[in-house]
Design a protein around this motif. Structure first.
Motif, PDB file in Angstrom:
ATOM      1  N   THR A  29      48.344  28.338  42.913  1.00 36.43           N
ATOM      2  CA  THR A  29      48.780  29.207  44.020  1.00 36.43           C
ATOM      3  C   THR A  29      48.860  28.426  45.328  1.00 36.43           C
ATOM      4  N   ALA A  30      47.967  27.459  45.531  1.00 38.01           N
ATOM      5  CA  ALA A  30      48.033  26.630  46.753  1.00 38.01           C
ATOM      6  C   ALA A  30      49.345  25.839  46.769  1.00 38.01           C
ATOM      7  N   GLN A  31      49.719  25.270  45.624  1.00 36.84           N
ATOM      8  CA  GLN A  31      50.982  24.510  45.568  1.00 36.84           C
ATOM      9  C   GLN A  31      52.192  25.441  45.739  1.00 36.84           C
ATOM     10  N   LEU A  32      52.089  26.651  45.189  1.00 39.43           N
ATOM     11  CA  LEU A  32      53.181  27.611  45.364  1.00 39.43           C
ATOM     12  C   LEU A  32      53.386  27.941  46.845  1.00 39.43           C
ATOM     13  N   ARG A  33      52.281  28.143  47.557  1.00 39.44           N
ATOM     14  CA  ARG A  33      52.399  28.438  49.003  1.00 39.44           C
ATOM     15  C   ARG A  33      53.060  27.272  49.737  1.00 39.44           C
ATOM     16  N   ASP A  34      52.665  26.050  49.378  1.00 38.93           N
ATOM     17  CA  ASP A  34      53.257  24.860  50.009  1.00 38.93           C
ATOM     18  C   ASP A  34      54.767  24.790  49.768  1.00 38.93           C
ATOM     19  N   LEU A  35      55.208  25.340  48.637  1.00 37.15           N
ATOM     20  CA  LEU A  35      56.638  25.314  48.292  1.00 37.15           C
ATOM     21  C   LEU A  35      57.405  26.491  48.898  1.00 37.15           C
ATOM     22  N   GLY A  36      56.678  27.363  49.616  1.00 36.82           N
ATOM     23  CA  GLY A  36      57.339  28.513  50.245  1.00 36.82           C
ATOM     24  C   GLY A  36      57.521  29.696  49.315  1.00 36.82           C
ATOM     25  N   ALA A  37      56.762  29.711  48.211  1.00 30.24           N
ATOM     26  CA  ALA A  37      56.802  30.863  47.297  1.00 30.24           C
ATOM     27  C   ALA A  37      55.726  31.866  47.701  1.00 30.24           C
ATOM     28  N   ARG A  38      55.790  33.054  47.096  1.00 31.08           N
ATOM     29  CA  ARG A  38      54.755  34.062  47.328  1.00 31.08           C
ATOM     30  C   ARG A  38      53.983  34.244  46.017  1.00 31.08           C
ATOM     31  N   PRO A  39      52.805  33.615  45.913  1.00 35.26           N
ATOM     32  CA  PRO A  39      52.017  33.826  44.703  1.00 35.26           C
ATOM     33  C   PRO A  39      51.256  35.142  44.757  1.00 35.26           C
ATOM     34  N   VAL A  40      51.290  35.888  43.663  1.00 30.88           N
ATOM     35  CA  VAL A  40      50.492  37.104  43.522  1.00 30.88           C
ATOM     36  C   VAL A  40      49.447  36.821  42.442  1.00 30.88           C
ATOM     37  N   VAL A  41      48.184  37.004  42.805  1.00 33.32           N
ATOM     38  CA  VAL A  41      47.080  36.672  41.908  1.00 33.32           C
ATOM     39  C   VAL A  41      46.542  37.940  41.255  1.00 33.32           C
ATOM     40  N   LEU A  42      46.460  37.933  39.928  1.00 35.57           N
ATOM     41  CA  LEU A  42      45.758  39.001  39.201  1.00 35.57           C
ATOM     42  C   LEU A  42      44.581  38.353  38.492  1.00 35.57           C
ATOM     43  N   CYS A  43      43.376  38.806  38.819  1.00 32.68           N
ATOM     44  CA  CYS A  43      42.193  38.169  38.241  1.00 32.68           C
ATOM     45  C   CYS A  43      41.024  39.136  38.254  1.00 32.68           C
ATOM     46  N   THR A  44      40.159  39.048  37.233  1.00 31.77           N
ATOM     47  CA  THR A  44      38.944  39.877  37.229  1.00 31.77           C
ATOM     48  C   THR A  44      37.893  39.295  38.171  1.00 31.77           C
ATOM     49  N   MET A  45      38.003  37.986  38.420  1.00 36.55           N
ATOM     50  CA  MET A  45      37.058  37.272  39.298  1.00 36.55           C
ATOM     51  C   MET A  45      35.602  37.505  38.887  1.00 36.55           C
ATOM     52  N   ASN A  46      35.377  37.453  37.569  1.00 38.21           N
ATOM     53  CA  ASN A  46      33.995  37.637  37.101  1.00 38.21           C
ATOM     54  C   ASN A  46      33.458  36.400  36.367  1.00 38.21           C
ATOM     55  N   ALA A  47      34.214  35.291  36.406  1.00 41.06           N
ATOM     56  CA  ALA A  47      33.766  34.086  35.697  1.00 41.06           C
ATOM     57  C   ALA A  47      32.767  33.284  36.527  1.00 41.06           C
ATOM     58  N   TYR A  48      32.764  33.488  37.833  1.00 39.44           N
ATOM     59  CA  TYR A  48      31.884  32.744  38.734  1.00 39.44           C
ATOM     60  C   TYR A  48      31.292  33.711  39.755  1.00 39.44           C
ATOM     61  N   PRO A  49      30.220  33.292  40.450  1.00 37.28           N
ATOM     62  CA  PRO A  49      29.739  34.089  41.598  1.00 37.28           C
ATOM     63  C   PRO A  49      30.832  34.184  42.674  1.00 37.28           C
ATOM     64  N   GLU A  50      30.791  35.281  43.447  1.00 36.06           N
ATOM     65  CA  GLU A  50      31.857  35.529  44.437  1.00 36.06           C
ATOM     66  C   GLU A  50      32.016  34.378  45.426  1.00 36.06           C
ATOM     67  N   GLN A  51      30.870  33.736  45.820  1.00 40.65           N
ATOM     68  CA  GLN A  51      30.994  32.666  46.823  1.00 40.65           C
ATOM     69  C   GLN A  51      31.714  31.433  46.277  1.00 40.65           C
ATOM     70  N   VAL A  52      31.700  31.248  44.937  1.00 39.06           N
ATOM     71  CA  VAL A  52      32.461  30.134  44.352  1.00 39.06           C
ATOM     72  C   VAL A  52      33.953  30.354  44.594  1.00 39.06           C
ATOM     73  N   TYR A  53      34.417  31.584  44.321  1.00 40.30           N
ATOM     74  CA  TYR A  53      35.831  31.896  44.559  1.00 40.30           C
ATOM     75  C   TYR A  53      36.180  31.714  46.034  1.00 40.30           C
ATOM     76  N   ALA A  54      35.325  32.243  46.905  1.00 40.15           N
ATOM     77  CA  ALA A  54      35.638  32.228  48.343  1.00 40.15           C
ATOM     78  C   ALA A  54      35.496  30.826  48.938  1.00 40.15           C
ATOM     79  N   ASP A  55      34.317  30.205  48.713  1.00 41.03           N
ATOM     80  CA  ASP A  55      34.010  28.958  49.420  1.00 41.03           C
ATOM     81  C   ASP A  55      34.633  27.727  48.761  1.00 41.03           C
TER      82      ASP A  55
END
Length: 364
Positions: A29-55
């Protein structure tokens, strides 16, 4: 060699990335943003603690275009796919050990979840291409009865002298022989993608990732995947490096930045239509060699030989000619460079060596 113009097709496009909050998804998604695309993320975000995703991964619940949800939610998936120009299906229970411990969870996420995404993609005419993210684990230990061409014999002799056995080179056209539940679910996903999208004429590509590593990867308890992150975190805390089975297993280590770029090239390269492509470096590296690269940065780190876990393949390395020809591209980051980058990142981000590992260290 590099066809930047292909990636230009993503400018202004909406790209749904399932599992987009994870290590690989967040780099895509970071590379998509750099290319001027709009990435839409669908994720359960339960594989790691929340701060791992954020930080560490830079993905936050509440961000626009970050949807907290499950790929098995067919109503939600159908809505998101209908609004997308491209789809990258990377969501999976991707931990080999976790899949081995709980096969039904692996089937639920990796089989039922993939079916839900495929149904949605097949039902719309908007999607220009879907990439199904697969894995080198579909190869298992390779096909021992296959003979190599004469030009590979000198390579084989060299490999045997380095690794003590001849690690197989995995070609996309060889029969898949998964040795783990995880590999089995990925082999099914490949077949089902070709079957369903082939029937309706929607373009697809399948990418088989080899061993992904690199910052901002962080380890999970009870896992034996992610060897660079494990070794570096342990060395950082002064713990010995565990060489499962003596460390003779061979991996083709691909930096996550290269994995992300290879995936995006498979998404848009005209010649990747209906292709199955390895995303690898073509360089075999033993687990022991990786330990030695980490040890070079932490010279007092001891090695400890431990048993080989169930489902841990002896491994091999990628045949890359097809990838290079079709994508006009090859990975750039060498394993030595990648380990150095990871060590520096961990030293700059000490919180990435997780608290439970620190406790284990204190107890030790």
């Amino acid at each position: 060699m590099h066809h930047r113009s292909d990636l230009g097709a993503l400018t202004g496009a909406t790209v749904l990335v399932t599992g987009g909050a994870g290590l690989i998804g967040s780099r895509i998604t970071a590379q998509l943003r750099d290319l001027g695309a709009r990435p839409v993320v669908l994720c359960t975000m339960n594989a790691y603690p929340e701060q791992v995703y954020a930080d560490l991964f830079g993905v936050r619940v509440g961000d626009p275009d970050v949807i907290l949800g499950d790929v098995r939610d067919s109503v939600l998936v159908r809505k998101l796919v209908a609004e997308s120009d491209y789809v990258i299906h990377a969501a999976a229970l991707a931990d080999v050990a976790a899949c081995t411990r709980d096969p039904l969870a692996a089937i639920d996420t990796n089989v039922a979840g993939t079916q839900s995404v495929l149904d949605a993609v097949a039902a719309t005419e908007r999607v220009r291409r879907m990439v199904f993210v697969s894995s080198a684990s579909v190869y298992g230990n390779g096909n021992p009865e296959e003979t190599d061409s004469p030009d590979l014999l000198t390579m084989r002799q060299l490999l045997e002298s380095v690794h003590g056995r001849i690690p197989p080179q995995f070609h996309e056209f060889t029969r898949t022989r998964p040795k783990s539940v995880y590999g089995n679910t990925k082999a099914w996903g490949e077949e089902q993608t070709a079957l369903l999208l082939g029937q309706v004429g929607t373009s697809y590509a399948i990418v088989r990732y080899f061993s992904v590593y690199g910052e901002p990867q962080t380890i999970k308890p009870g896992s034996h995947s992610w060897v660079v992150a494990w070794f570096t975190a342990r060395a950082h805390l002064g713990l010995p490096l565990h060489l499962n089975g003596g460390g003779g297993q061979v991996r083709d280590m691909v930096h996550v930045d290269d994995i992300a770029e290879g995936t995006l090239r498979a998404l848009v390269s005209p010649r990747a239509h209906t292709e199955t492509l390895n995303i690898g470096t073509g360089v075999p590296t033993s687990v022991r060699q990786i330990a030695q690269l980490v040890q070079a940065h932490y010279p007092n780190t001891p090695f400890l030989e431990t048993p080989l876990p169930a489902g841990d393949p002896l491994g091999g390395y990628a045949a890359t000619r097809r990838m290079e020809n079709i994508l006009g591209w090859k990975p750039k980051v060498t394993i030595a460079e990648g380990v150095t980058r990871y060590v520096k990142w961990l030293q700059d981000t000490p919180a990435a060596a997780p608290e439970w590992l620190r406790r284990e260290h204190t107890a030790a």
